[in-house]
Motif scaffolding. Structure first.
Motif, mmCIF file in Angstrom:
data_model
loop_
_atom_site.group_PDB
_atom_site.id
_atom_site.type_symbol
_atom_site.label_atom_id
_atom_site.label_comp_id
_atom_site.label_asym_id
_atom_site.label_seq_id
_atom_site.Cartn_x
_atom_site.Cartn_y
_atom_site.Cartn_z
ATOM 1 N N UNK A 49 0.837 -1.213 0.000
ATOM 2 C CA UNK A 49 0.000 0.000 0.000
ATOM 3 C C UNK A 49 0.868 1.258 0.000
ATOM 4 N N UNK A 50 1.903 1.273 0.861
ATOM 5 C CA UNK A 50 2.782 2.453 0.942
ATOM 6 C C UNK A 50 3.549 2.632 -0.370
ATOM 7 N N UNK A 55 4.080 9.440 -2.641
ATOM 8 C CA UNK A 55 3.845 10.779 -3.201
ATOM 9 C C UNK A 55 4.914 11.741 -2.697
ATOM 10 N N UNK A 56 5.109 12.821 -3.454
ATOM 11 C CA UNK A 56 6.047 13.855 -3.016
ATOM 12 C C UNK A 56 5.579 14.480 -1.708
ATOM 13 N N UNK A 57 4.265 14.729 -1.641
ATOM 14 C CA UNK A 57 3.661 15.195 -0.380
ATOM 15 C C UNK A 57 3.038 13.968 0.278
ATOM 16 N N UNK A 58 3.709 13.391 1.275
ATOM 17 C CA UNK A 58 3.270 12.102 1.817
ATOM 18 C C UNK A 58 1.933 12.174 2.542
ATOM 19 N N UNK A 66 7.765 6.749 7.076
ATOM 20 C CA UNK A 66 8.970 7.568 6.880
ATOM 21 C C UNK A 66 9.561 7.989 8.222
ATOM 22 N N UNK A 67 8.699 8.314 9.175
ATOM 23 C CA UNK A 67 9.171 8.723 10.495
ATOM 24 C C UNK A 67 9.875 7.564 11.205
ATOM 25 N N UNK A 68 9.237 6.371 11.168
ATOM 26 C CA UNK A 68 9.827 5.205 11.852
ATOM 27 C C UNK A 68 11.120 4.788 11.180
#
Length: 234
Positions: A49-50, A55-58, A66-68
């Motif tokens: 899914x990810x 996208x450029x704007x997540x 992305x944070x993890x």
């Protein structure tokens, strides 16, 4: 059963998956295998899914991953240097795999595969083989120096001590994770028996933190073992 306590109804029992897997694998109980496959399926679906929705704007899910992943990658590079990037894919998969398995124990009808010692032993043995394999590939026969201590006269003694120390690591990884997750499962069952709603919901939030911490500890210890095998022996 969990520690002599009646276990809540499990999805694996209701669907007959436990019985079918037990017969297939020739073992007495296989629910931890079933829930390990569930954890793998969850990770594969999330990755798909990810990956599909990058996208450029997540979005929200991309932001979370992305944070993890970004945070843990920075942590590994800060502690291991640039060498950490080479082993980070294995480390992050281990963390996410253990995290999802731990969290399954908080889902009604599910059980945490990491509450079974066999699941943890398999992961610990993989870590043992992996970091020693990395050390042997990097240093060749010179990897033995990692077991000989800082002074040559002490090498015979250090060699024995280091071998014992390294052989104890899989046992330590296995029992630490098993003991903590199994203990939490038993406490949840006790709270559920004593106060089904009022007593259980608050403890869920505490155990979410504890289960995340256990996944991070396994991840961090693996990183430390890898760092030791990749560093130059003194």
């Amino acid at each position: 059963m969990a520690g002599g306590l009646p276990h809540p109804v499990l999805f694996s029992d209701l669907t007959g998956a436990d019985h079918a897997l037990s017969n297939l694998l020739g073992v007495g109980e296989a629910k931890h295998v079933f829930y390990t496959w569930i954890a793998m399926a969850i990770l594969f679906i999330c990755a798909f899914v990810v990956r599909k929705g990058l996208k450029t704007v997540p979005g929200t899910l991309q932001n979370i991953f992305e944070t993890i992943v970004g945070g843990l990658e920075n942590f590994v590079v800060e502690n291991m240097g640039e060498n950490g990037r080479k082993v980070f894919p294995v480390l992050i998969v281990l963390f996410l795999f253990i995290f999802v398995q731990n969290m399954l124990g908080l889902v009604p009808g599910c059980d945490a595969p990491t509450a079974n010692v066999n699941t943890n032993a398999a992961m610990a043995l993989f870590v043992f083989a992996y970091y020693n394999g990395i050390g042997i590939m990097r240093w060749g026969p010179g990897y033995i120096k990692h077991f000989m201590g800082p002074m040559l006269p002490l090498a015979p003694l250090m060699l024995i001590l280091e071998f014992i120390s390294h052989l104890a690591r899989p046992l330590s990884l296995t029992l630490r994770l098993f003991g903590n997750i199994r203990g939490e499962e038993i406490v949840i069952i006790l709270f559920f028996i004593l106060a089904p709603i009022i007593g259980t919901i608050p403890i869920y939030f505490l155990f979410m933190l504890a289960k995340s911490l256990q996944a991070f500890i396994f991840f961090m210890l693996t990183m430390i073992y890898l760092k030791g095998s990749m560093e130059h022996a003194h």
